[in-house]
Design an enzyme around this catalytic site. Structure first.
Site, PDB file in Angstrom:
ATOM      1  N   HIS A   3     -77.009  59.599 -91.882  1.00  0.00           N
ATOM      2  CA  HIS A   3     -77.267  59.461 -91.430  1.00  0.00           C
ATOM      3  C   HIS A   3     -78.222  58.571 -90.317  1.00  0.00           C
ATOM      4  O   HIS A   3     -78.027  59.080 -88.879  1.00  0.00           O
ATOM      5  CB  HIS A   3     -78.825  59.406 -91.838  1.00  0.00           C
ATOM      6  N   GLU A   4     -77.542  57.409 -90.184  1.00  0.00           N
ATOM      7  CA  GLU A   4     -77.595  56.355 -88.938  1.00  0.00           C
ATOM      8  C   GLU A   4     -76.842  56.434 -87.878  1.00  0.00           C
ATOM      9  O   GLU A   4     -77.551  56.651 -87.093  1.00  0.00           O
ATOM     10  CB  GLU A   4     -78.187  55.097 -89.972  1.00  0.00           C
ATOM     11  N   HIS A  36     -86.512  63.231 -85.928  1.00  0.00           N
ATOM     12  CA  HIS A  36     -85.975  63.396 -87.380  1.00  0.00           C
ATOM     13  C   HIS A  36     -86.933  65.163 -87.334  1.00  0.00           C
ATOM     14  O   HIS A  36     -87.913  65.818 -86.599  1.00  0.00           O
ATOM     15  CB  HIS A  36     -87.141  63.355 -88.413  1.00  0.00           C
ATOM     16  N   HIS A  77     -78.143  59.346 -85.947  1.00  0.00           N
ATOM     17  CA  HIS A  77     -78.929  58.547 -84.418  1.00  0.00           C
ATOM     18  C   HIS A  77     -78.697  58.114 -83.775  1.00  0.00           C
ATOM     19  O   HIS A  77     -78.507  57.870 -82.578  1.00  0.00           O
ATOM     20  CB  HIS A  77     -80.071  57.944 -85.974  1.00  0.00           C
TER      21      HIS A  77
END
EC number: 3.4.24.-
Length: 699
Positions: free
Chosen positions: A238-239, A318, A242
């Site tokens: 997830h990070e 998101h 980003h």
């Protein structure tokens, strides 16, 4: 920067910090006039040899400066193992036009330069005239960037040639993205006890593709016994997504490349990436995203776009969780078991114009599938029109049916309510959650790795004698979430088993009665057995498994430094190190391996089976692969100052339901092992055993 919360209480709390922190990071890009020739060549249209290639991520770990007693080796080990697995996974998903030659990052003139020449009529206008005496180099979200990774800088006179202060570093070969890794306990970690990690993008190339970023793990939080390796991997993924471009700060830089990545001359900055619809909802409106969401919801054609979570304002990073619950890029994290790298997220990376995407890597997202264009709206989620949402505060089943759940809401759902996994003991697939005696188990629940959550009000207790219809007796409780065995018979069809009962066909959308129990068991529709994979193994004891779902046990004898003895705690640490090495050797996720142990005689044992939601090859295939690779190349791991090497391996397969098949497979496996050993003896005599270190590359 984004913080993803591990939901230990089943309810999302706090706010996402991604937008405000990424905004605080100064994004650097190279001025074209200062770019070296080899770097310029990587962004200009070149002959066909410059086709997209898998994204090469080079990782660099730097230990944060903390007092010795604050150093957390356990958190460090878990973080580095997760980074290694995640970067390998991303390389199989995203491709870019490869950087030609070594990758060099930019220096920030605002850091090294105190003043510039201000006369536009001079040849060195806007170039550095006075150096900053306090300049200490470059960093990325607190991680120091080595000078070897950076371009040099100069001091310029008003007229004439510059004085070179620092030459270009050698750069990083074979890299398209540099990831700096830190394990620390920062002020952000201290303020937010549920944070696993956070990340930021720091540098871009001349076409705004991210070139470098940092991920910071909250080391003390990684000690949590409820946090699995797969949880850390999913949070890391997830990070990194980003940092690689899924960010409100980067959406406006996305590019439109109608002719593909190789035809860069046809690319331009997208005119519009986000806009608001007639309801005021912020949408990501790029074409692949709009098409992918329409396909997911079963809407013909396309949609206006995919809704973005707006709790933190217009720079959302998101997806709207009401619409894409379970996506890797929603603002809250409910654990790896409930999270998917979904097709809509991969479509977003295609629309960025920076990447070629392997869409076959997408994982199916069940939430809202085929639910139509009005799914997930605040105006419809409370009407009872969709069983993905709930009303009230009762107990039921999480929509994946792996867990019992409580009907609840949070700030990201804006009043809509969903079944969230309970805080503890809600996993139907964990046998340790089960009750021990029938007296404690009036509902006939079975906790097993093939168990799922069903709405039911079954009871084996004697009800009112005045009731002629046991299934509708007034003494029965309202249906609630219960755990029962299931097995697929074919696509969309399955059977269920309650404690002490035979297998009962469960028609999706209907309710069934179970012999020996009053009440009903409700069969969910469109949630279980969605793939046409034939019957799955999910039976009562003795357990039986298909040949694709073997329950195996791997045993490895370790040889180590003579005279080096280990206590219980040290053996547990070594078991974890060996397991991480084994996972890396297998090239899979940790969800195949369970309950690792090491005996006092240094025999390592681990059970092998696929957890629910585990994606990858069958256990049988992994069984064969490990058999071969461990014989050809033993594992070698470090623990403290000692080195341990595997001496031999054994793989036992449990097939108790079919002794003849057991004998056949064991015989076949033995013959195969003999052939492998004969073929390998010659090469093993000359082969130098490579040292396996459980850590990301630092070169």
């Amino acid at each position: 920067m984004k913080m993803w919360r591990l939901l230990l209480l089943g309810v999302a709390t706090g706010r996402c910090l991604h937008e405000e922190t990424q905004k605080s990071v100064r994004l650097l890009r190279p001025p074209f006039s200062q770019m070296p020739t080899h770097f310029r060549s990587s962004i200009l249209p070149l002959p066909g040899s410059h086709e997209p290639r898998p994204l090469r991520i080079q990782t660099y770990y730097s230990r944060a400066p903390v007092p010795g007693e604050a150093w957390d080796p356990e958190g460090e080990t878990r973080a580095l193992a997760a980074v290694t697995e995640t970067t390998r996974r991303i390389q199989g998903i995203l491709a870019v036009l490869p950087v030609q030659g070594p990758l060099l990052l930019s220096r920030d003139p605002a850091q090294y330069c105190h003043a510039v020449w201000g006369d536009p009529d001079t040849p060195n206008y806007q170039r550095c005239s006075i150096l900053n005496p306090g300049y200490k180099g470059e960093s990325c979200l607190g991680a120091k960037i080595p000078d070897a990774h950076l371009r040099g800088y100069s001091l310029w006179p008003e007229h004439g040639l510059p004085q070179l202060i620092q030459p270009d570093g050698p750069g990083v070969q074979n890299a398209d993205f540099l990831l700096y890794v830190q394990v620390a306990h920062t002020s952000k970690c201290h303020k937010e006890p549920s944070v696993i990690a956070y990340a930021a993008c720091c540098q871009l190339d001349s076409e705004d593709r991210p070139l470098a970023g940092t991920i910071v793990y909250c080391g003390q939080h990684l000690r949590s016994p409820t946090l699995s390796h797969d949880d850390i991997v999913m949070a890391t993924l997830h990070e990194l997504l980003h940092a690689l471009g899924f960010s409100g700060q980067l959406f406006k830089m996305w590019r439109d490349c109608p002719s593909g990545l190789s035809a860069r001359e046809n690319c331009s900055t997208r005119k519009q990436v986000t806009r608001r619809d007639e309801r005021g909802q912020l949408l990501l409106t790029t074409p692949a995203v709009s098409h992918s969401l329409a396909k997911h919801l079963g809407v013909p054609g396309t949609l206006q776009g995919a809704p973005l979570e707006e709790k933190q304002g217009s720079l959302s990073s998101h997806w709207e969780s009401r619409l894409l619950q379970g996506s890797i890029m929603t603002a809250t994290f409910h654990g790896a078991q409930h999270t998917r790298l979904d097709p809509v997220t991969l479509a977003a990376f295609e629309d960025s114009g920076w990447y070629q995407v392997n869409h076959s890597a997408a994982e199916e997202l069940l939430w809202g599938q085929g639910s139509g264009p009005d799914f997930g709206l605040v105006s419809t989620c409370r009407t009872g029109s969709s069983d993905f949402f709930c009303t009230g505060s009762g107990l039921g089943c999480h929509y994946l049916h792996l867990d019992k759940g409580s009907c609840d809401s949070d700030s990201t759902l804006e009043g809509c309510r969903i079944y969230k996994p309970l805080a503890k003991g809600s996993e139907c697939w964990k046998e340790e959650n089960g009750l021990h005696t029938r007296a404690e188990n009036p509902h006939g629940e079975i906790y097993h790795r093939h168990s799922r959550c069903f709405l039911a009000n079954l009871t084996s207790q004697v009800l009112s004698k005045h009731t002629s219809q046991p299934s509708t007796a007034p003494d029965l409780e309202d249906p609630t979430g219960c755990c029962y065995l299931h097995q697929c018979t074919h696509k969309g069809a399955y059977e269920v088993q309650v404690e002490g009962s035979p297998w009962i066909p469960c028609l999706p959308g209907k309710a069934v009665q179970i012999p020996g129990y009053d009440g009903l068991l409700y069969c969910p529709q469109g949630r279980l057995c969605l793939r046409d994979e034939g019957a799955r193994a999910a039976t009562s004891q003795p357990m039986s498994f298909t040949t694709q779902d073997l329950l195996s046990q791997l045993s490895l004898r370790l040889t180590g430094t003579p005279g080096h003895s280990l206590g219980k705690g040290q053996r547990e640490e070594l078991a974890e190190v060996v397991l991480q090495a084994l996972v890396m050797r297998a090239g899979t996720s940790r969800c195949y391996f369970h309950s690792p142990t090491i005996t006092t005689s240094l025999v390592f044992t681990v059970s092998m089976w696929k957890s629910p939601g585990c994606h990858g090859p069958s256990v049988a295939m992994l069984h064969r692969t490990l058999t071969l690779t461990l014989q050809m190349k033993p594992l070698q791991v470090h623990h403290g100052e000692a080195i341990f090497t595997t001496d031999y391996s054994k793989l036992w397969t449990s097939l108790d339901h079919n002794p003849s098949m057991t004998e056949l497979l064991l015989s076949t496996g033995f013959c195969l092992l003999v052939l492998i050993l004969v073929g390998a003896l010659g090469t093993l005599a000359y082969q130098k055993r490579a040292m396996l270190q459980v850590a990301p590359s630092t070169t």
